[in-house]
Design an enzyme around this catalytic site. Sequence first.
Site, PDB file in Angstrom:
ATOM      1  N   VAL A  40       0.864  -1.173   0.000  1.00 53.00           N
ATOM      2  CA  VAL A  40       0.000   0.000   0.000  1.00 53.00           C
ATOM      3  C   VAL A  40       0.904   1.226   0.000  1.00 53.00           C
ATOM      4  CG1 VAL A  40      -1.800   1.273   1.243  1.00 53.00           C
ATOM      5  CG2 VAL A  40      -1.773  -1.245   1.305  1.00 53.00           C
ATOM      6  N   GLU A  41       0.921   1.935  -1.117  1.00 49.77           N
ATOM      7  CA  GLU A  41       1.793   3.102  -1.247  1.00 49.77           C
ATOM      8  C   GLU A  41       1.138   4.360  -0.693  1.00 49.77           C
ATOM      9  OE1 GLU A  41       4.249   1.827  -5.235  1.00 49.77           O
ATOM     10  OE2 GLU A  41       2.746   3.406  -5.409  1.00 49.77           O
ATOM     11  N   TYR A  45       6.626   8.241   0.108  1.00 50.47           N
ATOM     12  CA  TYR A  45       7.033   6.838  -0.029  1.00 50.47           C
ATOM     13  C   TYR A  45       7.363   6.098   1.265  1.00 50.47           C
ATOM     14  CZ  TYR A  45       7.107   6.285  -5.132  1.00 50.47           C
ATOM     15  OH  TYR A  45       6.766   6.134  -6.442  1.00 50.47           O
ATOM     16  N   GLU A  52       4.452  -8.035   2.878  1.00 49.07           N
ATOM     17  CA  GLU A  52       4.784  -8.960   3.963  1.00 49.07           C
ATOM     18  C   GLU A  52       4.356  -8.391   5.319  1.00 49.07           C
ATOM     19  OE1 GLU A  52       7.982  -9.288   0.736  1.00 49.07           O
ATOM     20  OE2 GLU A  52       6.844  -7.693   1.698  1.00 49.07           O
TER      21      GLU A  52
END
Length: 130
Positions: A40-41, A45, A52
């Site tokens: 999920v960006e 950033y 994971e």
Amino acid sequence: MSLLEAAREVRERAWVPYSKFKVGAAIRGASGAVYRGCNVENVAYPEGTCAEAGAIAAMVAAGETQLIEVAVIADSPTPVPPCGGCRQKLAEFGAGDVPVLLATTDGAETRTTIGELLPGRFDAGHMART
């Protein structure tokens, strides 16, 4: 459904408007339950979440704290390994011999273990005083 199929399915839900690089992860808890996560960006950033880490968070939210198998998939030329931070996160909840399957959407696969991904890992034993 296999662990890899679960990772492949959740990968499609990734939120990646900036990189366009979707990653899916699935882990099997000691109970046998499967937990999934996708990246999920965020426009900032560093504030994003790896697949994971999302799968681990889902496992912990469900009340489990031990994983016994991992699968990660991405649309990349070669199987993509977890980042350094996620390797440490996986090591927090899984033993060194836990199998990790890294795969591409084209079918390439690499099999490894948490211990091979993070040799010499930092663990709770380092925090114990003798």
